[in-house]
Design an enzyme around this catalytic site. Structure first.
Site, PDB file in Angstrom:
ATOM      1  N   SER A  58       0.796  -1.230   0.000  1.00 53.04           N
ATOM      2  CA  SER A  58       0.000   0.000   0.000  1.00 53.04           C
ATOM      3  C   SER A  58       0.831   1.284   0.000  1.00 53.04           C
ATOM      4  O   SER A  58       0.308   2.342  -0.307  1.00 53.04           O
ATOM      5  CB  SER A  58      -0.952   0.017   1.194  1.00 53.04           C
ATOM      6  OG  SER A  58      -0.244   0.182   2.400  1.00 53.04           O
ATOM      7  N   LYS A  96       1.134   4.636   6.706  1.00 51.93           N
ATOM      8  CA  LYS A  96       0.422   5.462   5.720  1.00 51.93           C
ATOM      9  C   LYS A  96       0.962   6.887   5.766  1.00 51.93           C
ATOM     10  O   LYS A  96       1.642   7.282   6.702  1.00 51.93           O
ATOM     11  CB  LYS A  96      -1.090   5.501   6.001  1.00 51.93           C
ATOM     12  CG  LYS A  96      -1.781   4.153   6.069  1.00 51.93           C
ATOM     13  CD  LYS A  96      -1.880   3.493   4.735  1.00 51.93           C
ATOM     14  CE  LYS A  96      -2.605   2.146   4.894  1.00 51.93           C
ATOM     15  NZ  LYS A  96      -2.506   1.315   3.739  1.00 51.93           N
TER      16      LYS A  96
END
Length: 179
Positions: A58, A96
């Site tokens: 991701s 993230k």
């Protein structure tokens, strides 16, 4: 110095052996240095720096799947920083990018990120993989951050679970440094 005594035939005491005690100075110092270094490393690991094995794609291409990164436990989650937190949609710790903080408005229009109505340059995002993606606009509540993965097509992030409370952020990326 340890000495062993014995009487000779004349009745006098004579030294039959003179042994130096073992030299403990270097050995004890080396052991003390080793224990001190081990304690320091353990303290750093517990309270300051934490390694994280990146288990998903991701954050590619910025951080590759299978990479090991070092996290700083006392970092402040600011816009653009990479942060680690427990995944609200699972049990693992994830990494993230903070794209917005409390009070800012987030939108994605045709794969381009907009913060407060202004396009944000993101050279680390492959926009061709997420062409036609739309999201928001959403205003981030005070005390929260909005996080996205750099690989938007493969990322479960604030678009799915919403803005993240700042206190949920456990650490910020310390190494490798990000451009």
């Amino acid at each position: 110095m340890n000495r062993a005594w014995e009487r000779n035939s004349m009745g006098s005491h004579v030294v039959i052996s003179a042994r130096k005690p073992p030299a403990h100075g270097f050995g004890h110092r080396a052991l003390a240095v080793f224990i001190g270094a081990a304690f320091l490393l353990l303290a750093l690991r517990i309270w300051v720096i934490e390694p994280l094995w990146v288990s998903s794609s991701s954050m590619e291409p910025t951080v590759r799947e299978g990479s090991i990164v070092l996290l700083y436990r006392h970092g402040d989650p600011v816009q653009g920083s990479l942060v680690a937190f427990h995944n609200p949609a699972g049990t693992d710790t994830v990494l993230k990018r903070v794209v917005a903080v409390g009070g800012q408005t987030v939108a994605i229009e045709d794969a381009r990120l907009y913060i407060d109505g202004k396009a944000v340059p993101e050279p680390f995002v492959d926009h061709s993989r997420i062409d036609g993606t739309y999201f928001g606009p959403v205003t981030v509540p005070d005390g929260h951050v909005f996080v996205l993965g750099d690989n938007r097509a493969e990322s479960i992030d604030s678009r799915e679970f919403g803005p993240l409370p700042r206190e949920a952020v456990e650490a910020t990326l310390a190494w490798p440094p990000m451009p």
